[in-house]
Design a protein around this motif. Structure first.
Motif, PDB file in Angstrom:
ATOM      1  N   ASP A 194      30.249  27.124  46.219  1.00 51.36           N
ATOM      2  CA  ASP A 194      31.023  26.597  45.102  1.00 51.36           C
ATOM      3  C   ASP A 194      31.013  27.578  43.929  1.00 51.36           C
ATOM      4  OD1 ASP A 194      31.576  24.338  46.565  1.00 51.36           O
ATOM      5  OD2 ASP A 194      29.958  23.154  45.681  1.00 51.36           O
ATOM      6  N   GLN A 195      29.816  28.163  43.698  1.00 57.71           N
ATOM      7  CA  GLN A 195      29.723  29.131  42.614  1.00 57.71           C
ATOM      8  C   GLN A 195      30.587  30.354  42.906  1.00 57.71           C
ATOM      9  OE1 GLN A 195      25.525  29.880  42.235  1.00 57.71           O
ATOM     10  NE2 GLN A 195      25.157  28.065  40.979  1.00 57.71           N
ATOM     11  N   ASN A 196      30.510  30.812  44.176  1.00 53.50           N
ATOM     12  CA  ASN A 196      31.345  31.957  44.553  1.00 53.50           C
ATOM     13  C   ASN A 196      32.821  31.614  44.432  1.00 53.50           C
ATOM     14  OD1 ASN A 196      29.076  33.504  45.130  1.00 53.50           O
ATOM     15  ND2 ASN A 196      29.016  32.874  47.283  1.00 53.50           N
ATOM     16  N   LYS A 197      33.138  30.410  44.874  1.00 51.81           N
ATOM     17  CA  LYS A 197      34.523  29.972  44.782  1.00 51.81           C
ATOM     18  C   LYS A 197      34.962  29.885  43.330  1.00 51.81           C
ATOM     19  CE  LYS A 197      37.606  26.357  46.487  1.00 51.81           C
ATOM     20  NZ  LYS A 197      37.667  25.088  47.267  1.00 51.81           N
ATOM     21  N   ASP A 198      34.072  29.345  42.487  1.00 50.62           N
ATOM     22  CA  ASP A 198      34.387  29.269  41.062  1.00 50.62           C
ATOM     23  C   ASP A 198      34.548  30.667  40.474  1.00 50.62           C
ATOM     24  OD1 ASP A 198      34.256  26.539  41.217  1.00 50.62           O
ATOM     25  OD2 ASP A 198      32.187  26.401  40.479  1.00 50.62           O
ATOM     26  N   GLN A 199      33.671  31.579  40.899  1.00 49.74           N
ATOM     27  CA  GLN A 199      33.758  32.947  40.406  1.00 49.74           C
ATOM     28  C   GLN A 199      35.049  33.608  40.869  1.00 49.74           C
ATOM     29  OE1 GLN A 199      31.612  34.289  38.267  1.00 49.74           O
ATOM     30  NE2 GLN A 199      32.944  36.091  38.158  1.00 49.74           N
ATOM     31  N   GLN A 200      35.380  33.348  42.161  1.00 51.59           N
ATOM     32  CA  GLN A 200      36.624  33.891  42.681  1.00 51.59           C
ATOM     33  C   GLN A 200      37.822  33.324  41.925  1.00 51.59           C
ATOM     34  OE1 GLN A 200      36.564  33.012  46.841  1.00 51.59           O
ATOM     35  NE2 GLN A 200      35.094  34.625  47.347  1.00 51.59           N
ATOM     36  N   ASN A 201      37.773  32.017  41.685  1.00 54.21           N
ATOM     37  CA  ASN A 201      38.843  31.400  40.926  1.00 54.21           C
ATOM     38  C   ASN A 201      38.931  31.990  39.517  1.00 54.21           C
ATOM     39  OD1 ASN A 201      39.532  29.714  43.058  1.00 54.21           O
ATOM     40  ND2 ASN A 201      38.175  28.057  42.387  1.00 54.21           N
ATOM     41  N   LYS A 202      37.740  32.201  38.936  1.00 58.63           N
ATOM     42  CA  LYS A 202      37.708  32.780  37.601  1.00 58.63           C
ATOM     43  C   LYS A 202      38.256  34.198  37.621  1.00 58.63           C
ATOM     44  CE  LYS A 202      34.614  33.675  33.720  1.00 58.63           C
ATOM     45  NZ  LYS A 202      33.209  33.619  33.245  1.00 58.63           N
ATOM     46  N   ASP A 203      37.834  34.970  38.639  1.00 57.77           N
ATOM     47  CA  ASP A 203      38.340  36.336  38.762  1.00 57.77           C
ATOM     48  C   ASP A 203      39.850  36.332  38.966  1.00 57.77           C
ATOM     49  OD1 ASP A 203      35.759  37.216  38.485  1.00 57.77           O
ATOM     50  OD2 ASP A 203      35.405  37.462  40.641  1.00 57.77           O
ATOM     51  N   GLN A 204      40.294  35.411  39.817  1.00 58.78           N
ATOM     52  CA  GLN A 204      41.731  35.321  40.074  1.00 58.78           C
ATOM     53  C   GLN A 204      42.483  34.947  38.807  1.00 58.78           C
ATOM     54  OE1 GLN A 204      43.152  36.126  42.989  1.00 58.78           O
ATOM     55  NE2 GLN A 204      45.132  35.882  41.973  1.00 58.78           N
ATOM     56  N   GLN A 205      41.879  34.020  38.067  1.00 59.19           N
ATOM     57  CA  GLN A 205      42.495  33.625  36.804  1.00 59.19           C
ATOM     58  C   GLN A 205      42.531  34.802  35.832  1.00 59.19           C
ATOM     59  OE1 GLN A 205      40.235  30.266  35.455  1.00 59.19           O
ATOM     60  NE2 GLN A 205      41.186  28.822  36.894  1.00 59.19           N
ATOM     61  N   ASP A 206      41.424  35.570  35.819  1.00 55.79           N
ATOM     62  CA  ASP A 206      41.395  36.748  34.939  1.00 55.79           C
ATOM     63  C   ASP A 206      42.451  37.759  35.364  1.00 55.79           C
ATOM     64  OD1 ASP A 206      39.349  35.618  33.506  1.00 55.79           O
ATOM     65  OD2 ASP A 206      37.748  36.681  34.593  1.00 55.79           O
ATOM     66  N   GLN A 207      42.544  37.943  36.706  1.00 56.00           N
ATOM     67  CA  GLN A 207      43.560  38.866  37.205  1.00 56.00           C
ATOM     68  C   GLN A 207      44.964  38.384  36.850  1.00 56.00           C
ATOM     69  OE1 GLN A 207      42.874  39.331  41.386  1.00 56.00           O
ATOM     70  NE2 GLN A 207      40.985  40.544  41.125  1.00 56.00           N
ATOM     71  N   ASN A 208      45.181  37.081  37.046  1.00 57.85           N
ATOM     72  CA  ASN A 208      46.478  36.524  36.701  1.00 57.85           C
ATOM     73  C   ASN A 208      46.766  36.686  35.216  1.00 57.85           C
ATOM     74  OD1 ASN A 208      46.857  35.759  39.360  1.00 57.85           O
ATOM     75  ND2 ASN A 208      46.070  33.675  39.032  1.00 57.85           N
ATOM     76  N   LYS A 209      45.741  36.434  34.418  1.00 63.06           N
ATOM     77  CA  LYS A 209      45.900  36.571  32.980  1.00 63.06           C
ATOM     78  C   LYS A 209      46.187  38.016  32.605  1.00 63.06           C
ATOM     79  CE  LYS A 209      43.621  35.343  28.659  1.00 63.06           C
ATOM     80  NZ  LYS A 209      42.414  34.736  28.044  1.00 63.06           N
ATOM     81  N   GLN A 210      45.439  38.938  33.260  1.00 66.41           N
ATOM     82  CA  GLN A 210      45.658  40.353  33.007  1.00 66.41           C
ATOM     83  C   GLN A 210      47.067  40.773  33.423  1.00 66.41           C
ATOM     84  OE1 GLN A 210      42.811  42.798  34.949  1.00 66.41           O
ATOM     85  NE2 GLN A 210      43.467  44.702  33.976  1.00 66.41           N
ATOM     86  N   GLN A 211      47.502  40.274  34.604  1.00 71.23           N
ATOM     87  CA  GLN A 211      48.847  40.575  35.074  1.00 71.23           C
ATOM     88  C   GLN A 211      49.896  40.014  34.118  1.00 71.23           C
ATOM     89  OE1 GLN A 211      49.520  42.510  37.714  1.00 71.23           O
ATOM     90  NE2 GLN A 211      51.676  42.392  37.127  1.00 71.23           N
ATOM     91  N   ASP A 215      52.561  42.037  32.236  1.00 71.28           N
ATOM     92  CA  ASP A 215      53.975  41.675  32.307  1.00 71.28           C
ATOM     93  C   ASP A 215      54.550  41.463  30.906  1.00 71.28           C
ATOM     94  OD1 ASP A 215      53.782  41.819  35.027  1.00 71.28           O
ATOM     95  OD2 ASP A 215      53.556  39.650  35.331  1.00 71.28           O
ATOM     96  N   LYS A 216      53.756  40.825  30.071  1.00 67.65           N
ATOM     97  CA  LYS A 216      54.202  40.578  28.711  1.00 67.65           C
ATOM     98  C   LYS A 216      54.377  41.885  27.957  1.00 67.65           C
ATOM     99  CE  LYS A 216      53.118  37.737  24.697  1.00 67.65           C
ATOM    100  NZ  LYS A 216      52.162  36.751  24.108  1.00 67.65           N
ATOM    101  N   GLN A 217      53.396  42.794  28.168  1.00 64.91           N
ATOM    102  CA  GLN A 217      53.506  44.101  27.530  1.00 64.91           C
ATOM    103  C   GLN A 217      54.749  44.854  28.011  1.00 64.91           C
ATOM    104  OE1 GLN A 217      49.823  46.104  28.289  1.00 64.91           O
ATOM    105  NE2 GLN A 217      48.653  44.873  26.808  1.00 64.91           N
ATOM    106  N   GLN A 218      54.981  44.761  29.352  1.00 59.00           N
ATOM    107  CA  GLN A 218      56.156  45.421  29.911  1.00 59.00           C
ATOM    108  C   GLN A 218      57.445  44.820  29.348  1.00 59.00           C
ATOM    109  OE1 GLN A 218      56.010  48.064  31.919  1.00 59.00           O
ATOM    110  NE2 GLN A 218      58.248  48.220  31.764  1.00 59.00           N
ATOM    111  N   GLN A 219      57.418  43.502  29.225  1.00 55.19           N
ATOM    112  CA  GLN A 219      58.587  42.836  28.646  1.00 55.19           C
ATOM    113  C   GLN A 219      58.804  43.278  27.198  1.00 55.19           C
ATOM    114  OE1 GLN A 219      57.841  38.657  29.147  1.00 55.19           O
ATOM    115  NE2 GLN A 219      58.282  38.668  31.359  1.00 55.19           N
TER     116      GLN A 219
END
Length: 275
Positions: A194-211, A215-219
């Motif tokens: 669960d912790q790994n999954k939460d971390q993965q979700n958090k990482d994915q969220q960070d990646q999504n946020k970074q993307q 994207d916003k910067q590119q726009q």
């Protein structure tokens, strides 16, 4: 067929009659009555007639009201109590006889029946001690020897059973502990997952946020470029107009010069013609 332990049921009927004077007719009547009832109950091997033994007990107690210290009558009372399965009362009676009696054989019989009473209460250590005391007073007592061995074997069996129960209990406890450990391990694994999954979700969220930020910067960059392009186009048009105006001015100057040159040349020719 395995023998059970051997009790003494010593009535000592003949001895009881010795020394009884004519002045103790009532006591003798009660003792004789109790003995008769007791013997009849013993002879009926098809059942344990507790009612008959209770009647014998009543008769013995009536006799002992007159002679409470008579050890032989107390002995018979103890036997009647034992046959009614009143083992605690029988124990007290046989302990009293063993303590008060000075006769070794009498003490041996009392300890023997004391051992039987203890055994019926599953007090094996006490019964073993009683049988040993019986043999100390009468080493030739085969019944006490047999009952002693029987009690010791019974105690050994109970100890083995208890040991097996403890082992089984420990085994069950170990099994429960292992199950608890496995359960805790699974819980830890699930927790880690669960912790790994939460971390993965958090990482994915960070990646999504970074993307999203990228994207916003590119726009923003595209928007800025779009905003700059019209301005650049406008500047280029102005420059072109200036360039055209400059070219037009130059063209006019050139035409003026050409005209002047042509006029000068025409004037010269006219002069030359006049010559």
């Amino acid at each position: 067929m395995k023998r059970s332990f051997i009790p003494y049921f010593t009535l000592i009927i003949g001895l009881l009659l010795i020394g009884i004077s004519a002045q103790a007719q009532n006591e003798r009547k009660f003792i004789r009555q109790g003995n008769d009832i007791f013997e009849q109950a013993l002879n009926d091997t098809t059942k344990i007639d507790t009612t008959a033994f209770s009647q014998a007990e009543t008769a013995y107690r009536k006799a002992l009201e007159k002679r409470p210290d008579d050890l032989k009558w107390n002995f018979n009372l103890g036997d009647a109590l034992y046959k009614q399965m009143k083992f605690e009362q029988a124990t007290s009676k046989f302990e009293e006889i063993a303590e008060k009696s000075d006769d070794k054989l009498e003490k041996a019989r009392a300890f023997h029946n004391l051992g039987n009473s203890m055994m019926m209460q599953n007090k094996l250590d006490e019964s073993i001690d009683a049988y040993k005391n019986a043999l100390r007073n009468n080493p030739e007592d085969l019944e006490s020897k047999y009952n002693l061995v029987y009690a010791m074997n019974l105690k050994k069996q109970q100890e083995q059973q208890q040991q097996q129960q403890n082992q089984d209990q420990n085994k069950d406890q170990n099994k429960d502990q292992n199950q608890n450990q496995d359960q805790n391990k699974n819980q830890d694994q699930n927790k880690n997952q669960d912790q790994n999954k939460d971390q993965q979700n958090k990482d994915q969220q960070d990646q999504n946020k970074q993307q999203q930020n990228q994207d916003k910067q590119q726009q923003n960059q595209d928007k800025q470029q779009q905003q700059q392009q019209p301005q650049q186009q406008k500047i280029s048009k102005e420059n072109a107009e200036r360039l055209l105006q400059a070219l037009q001015n130059d063209e006019e100057k050139i035409q003026e010069k050409v005209k002047k040159a042509k006029a000068a040349k025409a004037q010269q020719r006219k002069t030359d013609k006049d010559w």
